[in-house]
Structure formats: C-alpha cells, structure tokens
Scaffold this motif. Structure first.
Motif, mmCIF file in Angstrom:
data_model
loop_
_atom_site.group_PDB
_atom_site.id
_atom_site.type_symbol
_atom_site.label_atom_id
_atom_site.label_comp_id
_atom_site.label_asym_id
_atom_site.label_seq_id
_atom_site.Cartn_x
_atom_site.Cartn_y
_atom_site.Cartn_z
ATOM 1 N N ALA A 1 0.825 -1.209 0.000
ATOM 2 C CA ALA A 1 0.000 0.000 0.000
ATOM 3 C C ALA A 1 0.861 1.261 0.000
ATOM 4 C CB ALA A 1 -0.927 -0.009 1.209
ATOM 5 N N ASP A 2 1.904 1.254 0.802
ATOM 6 C CA ASP A 2 2.737 2.447 0.929
ATOM 7 C C ASP A 2 3.488 2.758 -0.359
ATOM 8 O OD1 ASP A 2 3.771 4.397 3.127
ATOM 9 O OD2 ASP A 2 5.584 3.758 2.089
ATOM 10 N N ASN A 3 3.806 1.721 -1.109
ATOM 11 C CA ASN A 3 4.558 1.901 -2.356
ATOM 12 C C ASN A 3 3.677 1.934 -3.593
ATOM 13 O OD1 ASN A 3 7.596 1.843 -1.706
ATOM 14 N ND2 ASN A 3 6.828 0.099 -0.530
ATOM 15 N N GLY A 4 2.360 1.876 -3.400
ATOM 16 C CA GLY A 4 1.462 1.934 -4.540
ATOM 17 C C GLY A 4 1.429 0.673 -5.366
ATOM 18 N N VAL A 5 1.911 -0.427 -4.809
ATOM 19 C CA VAL A 5 1.923 -1.694 -5.540
ATOM 20 C C VAL A 5 0.526 -2.304 -5.572
ATOM 21 C CG1 VAL A 5 2.835 -4.049 -5.543
ATOM 22 C CG2 VAL A 5 4.338 -2.120 -4.999
ATOM 23 N N ALA A 6 -0.248 -2.081 -4.509
ATOM 24 C CA ALA A 6 -1.613 -2.598 -4.423
ATOM 25 C C ALA A 6 -2.559 -1.443 -4.135
ATOM 26 C CB ALA A 6 -1.723 -3.663 -3.331
ATOM 27 N N SER A 7 -3.782 -1.568 -4.617
ATOM 28 C CA SER A 7 -4.767 -0.525 -4.387
ATOM 29 C C SER A 7 -5.197 -0.530 -2.920
ATOM 30 C CB SER A 7 -5.991 -0.732 -5.280
ATOM 31 O OG SER A 7 -6.595 -1.989 -5.020
ATOM 32 N N VAL A 8 -5.546 0.635 -2.431
ATOM 33 C CA VAL A 8 -5.979 0.789 -1.042
ATOM 34 C C VAL A 8 -7.442 1.204 -1.049
ATOM 35 C CG1 VAL A 8 -5.610 2.008 1.118
ATOM 36 C CG2 VAL A 8 -3.654 1.433 -0.323
ATOM 37 N N ASN A 9 -8.306 0.274 -0.692
ATOM 38 C CA ASN A 9 -9.732 0.559 -0.662
ATOM 39 C C ASN A 9 -10.146 1.125 0.687
ATOM 40 O OD1 ASN A 9 -10.123 -0.554 -3.291
ATOM 41 N ND2 ASN A 9 -10.067 -2.613 -2.388
ATOM 42 N N GLN A 10 -11.337 1.707 0.715
ATOM 43 C CA GLN A 10 -11.847 2.260 1.960
ATOM 44 C C GLN A 10 -11.896 1.173 3.031
ATOM 45 O OE1 GLN A 10 -15.681 4.045 1.558
ATOM 46 N NE2 GLN A 10 -15.596 5.094 3.524
ATOM 47 N N GLY A 11 -11.411 1.485 4.204
ATOM 48 C CA GLY A 11 -11.363 0.509 5.285
ATOM 49 C C GLY A 11 -10.040 -0.214 5.388
ATOM 50 N N HIS A 12 -9.137 -0.003 4.431
ATOM 51 C CA HIS A 12 -7.815 -0.627 4.491
ATOM 52 C C HIS A 12 -7.080 -0.154 5.749
ATOM 53 C CE1 HIS A 12 -3.660 -1.653 3.423
ATOM 54 N NE2 HIS A 12 -4.142 -2.429 2.470
ATOM 55 N N LEU A 13 -6.304 -1.034 6.326
ATOM 56 C CA LEU A 13 -5.576 -0.721 7.554
ATOM 57 C C LEU A 13 -4.760 0.563 7.408
ATOM 58 C CD1 LEU A 13 -4.606 -1.455 10.383
ATOM 59 C CD2 LEU A 13 -2.886 -2.923 9.335
ATOM 60 N N SER A 14 -4.143 0.756 6.273
ATOM 61 C CA SER A 14 -3.315 1.948 6.077
ATOM 62 C C SER A 14 -4.134 3.225 6.219
ATOM 63 C CB SER A 14 -2.655 1.894 4.694
ATOM 64 O OG SER A 14 -1.729 0.832 4.620
ATOM 65 N N LEU A 15 -5.362 3.221 5.696
ATOM 66 C CA LEU A 15 -6.217 4.402 5.803
ATOM 67 C C LEU A 15 -6.703 4.609 7.232
ATOM 68 C CD1 LEU A 15 -8.346 4.182 2.529
ATOM 69 C CD2 LEU A 15 -6.214 5.438 2.957
ATOM 70 N N LEU A 16 -6.910 3.515 7.959
ATOM 71 C CA LEU A 16 -7.325 3.642 9.358
ATOM 72 C C LEU A 16 -6.236 4.331 10.184
ATOM 73 C CD1 LEU A 16 -8.975 0.159 10.005
ATOM 74 C CD2 LEU A 16 -10.101 2.328 9.526
ATOM 75 N N ILE A 17 -4.986 3.986 9.921
ATOM 76 C CA ILE A 17 -3.879 4.627 10.641
ATOM 77 C C ILE A 17 -3.762 6.090 10.226
ATOM 78 C CG2 ILE A 17 -1.382 4.666 10.978
ATOM 79 C CD1 ILE A 17 -2.786 2.384 12.436
#
Length: 296
Positions: A120-136
């Motif tokens: 997620a941080d490197n843009g390798v995978a899409s980050v959908n709403q509710g993804h752990l990265s967005l929660l942080i």
C-alpha cells in the motif's frame, strides 16, 4: 539510543515501524524531525534521510534504488524494521512464546500483515476504503484540529500496537495448531487417521506438512460433548474430499445413523458426506475406519 523518523503527516508504515521498535528495543530517545543535523546524529533512522544502510542503522526507502523483497516487492519502512527487529519484538508481543515457533510466527506476520502495508505504501496494491493503512492515516490531525502531529503519532502507535498484538496472537495460535497436528500425525498408528484433543485449525498443517495419506481428522466439539469425524479435502479450501463418507450414512441422524453406521452413539452424518459425529472419541474413530473400509 536515539531513534528518528520524519515529522508531519504519518502513514501506516512509520507508525507500525515505531510500534515494533518500542517492543524490540525497549526505552529509547525518539524524535520526529526532518532536520538533517538531528537525523545524522541518530543511531537509528527510518522512513526519512534518503539512505538505506543497515550497518549504519538507516532504513529509508524513498530513493530510486529502493530496497526490495526477494520477489521484487518494494519494502516500506515497516517491512524493513520487521525484517531486522521483528523477531526481537515477538517475545514482548507474545509473552512466553516458544522459541521454536518464533520463525513461523515472524513469517506469518510478514506475509499476511506487513507485506500488505509495504504494498500500500509503495502503490503496488490498491488501497480501498477501510484498508488498515487508511485507518492509521485517520489519526493525522485535521486542518481544524489543535492536536500536535507528534501526539497524534503516539496515539496512532498505541492503536497499531493493539492490532499487531492481536495479529501476532492469531499467528502464534496458528503455529501452535500446526505443531499439534504434526505431533498427532507422528503418533498416529494409521497415517490415514489423526486424532486431535482440541478443535483447532488443521488444514495448513495437512498441506504444508505433507500429510498426503491423511483421510480423516477426529476432534471434539467446543464443549467435548461429541466428536467429529471430518474428511480431508484434496487441496486447501476445497469442498471436495479425499475420501467421502459412505452414501448410506448421509443425511441420517441419531438412532437411524447409529444403526446404519454400526455404532452405539452416532449423532449425524452431513448430507454432502464431508463430516459426521458421535458422542465418544472411540466411535468417531470407528466411523473413520468404517469409511476407509467401505471406500477401499
């Protein structure tokens, strides 16, 4: 020891990296800054500084020639920190963890948890709403907030630690289950039947442990009032069976099932033939033996 990361807006990778370092290193001086002089004097720097050099304690990943996993996936700061400090953190995250399980738990967390943050941080995978990265990231102060970024970062790190602890506990339980299944397989008088003393996840152990001859797993229900005889699928997460339960048993219950199956305390047989049950361990084992005899 002095540890530094960048100031301002934070993301999942630097928050989780900090949470891991607190467990692995214990007490240390910590600063969030982008001042070059402060960064240069630190003992360990992550997610800032433009340098990746393990020998110097530098763990940035924002350069063109960024560090990558063996499969080519770019590391984020948490992937690098977990790689080098995760094993030291685990005894604090899971007090009493068996040393023999450390590598298995570390690997499980790396592939099932840390990798997703790297991607997620490197843009390798899409980050959908509710993804752990967005929660942080939601812990970052809003434009209307008076909370300091450093205070918000520490609040996010405490939240991240709770998630990490739960993830490690799950991975540890999975590793213990795998160890228990393989131990039971080693004691089995018939490699086609394994008897477990607890209901636990067994499929991973079957396929990763190479139990190719196994046909049935015997285990109690949650309150040990009955025992299940469960068929083994031909591949992970499959609804198929290496050997199905006899057609004549399927869909029957209690007395009718007991009479047809030839035991005294039968409970049921599922219509699809993948599981049946009895009120005693001995009867559940006999159901497996009878199914094998009928199928061969």
């Amino acid at each position: 020891m002095k540890v530094v990361t960048h100031s301002g807006t934070f993301h999942a990778d630097d928050v989780f990296a900090f949470a891991i370092l607190r467990e692995a290193l214990g007490t240390f001086d910590f600063a969030r800054t982008r001042e070059t002089a402060l960064i240069e004097t630190a003992d360990l720097v992550f997610d800032v500084g433009g340098i990746y050099d393990v020998a110097r304690g530098r763990y940035d990943h924002h350069m063109r020639d960024l560090p990558r996993r063996p499969d080519g996936t770019p590391y984020s700061s948490v992937g690098l920190i977990w790689r080098d400090f995760g094993r030291n953190a685990l005894p604090k995250l899971i007090p009493g963890i068996d040393e023999d399980l450390l590598d298995a738990v570390w690997q499980d967390i790396d592939q099932g948890f840390i990798l997703a943050i790297d991607q997620a941080d490197n843009g390798v995978a899409s980050v959908n709403q509710g993804h752990l990265s967005l929660l942080i990231e939601a812990f970052n102060p809003t434009w209307a907030s008076e909370q300091a970024y450093d205070d918000a970062f520490l609040e996010a790190a405490d939240f991240a630690r709770g998630i990490l602890v739960r993830a490690c506990q799950q991975a540890h339980a999975e590793a213990e289950a795998q160890s228990s299944v393989l131990a039971a397989a080693g004691k089995a008088s018939d490699p086609r039947i394994i008897v477990l003393n607890h209901k636990l996840p067994w499929e991973k152990a079957v396929f990763e442990g190479g139990l190719r001859d196994l046909l049935f797993i015997i285990y109690p229900n949650e309150d040990s009032t009955s025992w299940y005889c469960r068929t083994v699928p031909p591949e992970p997460s499959s609804f198929g069976q290496r050997l199905s339960l006899p057609e004549a048993w399927r869909g029957l219950q209690e007395k009718e099932f007991s009479q047809v199956a030839g035991i005294a305390d039968g409970v049921f047989c599922h219509p699809s033939g993948f599981i049946c049950g009895a009120r005693s361990q001995g009867s559940a084992i006999r159901l497996a033996e009878k199914a094998i005899a009928a199928g061969h």
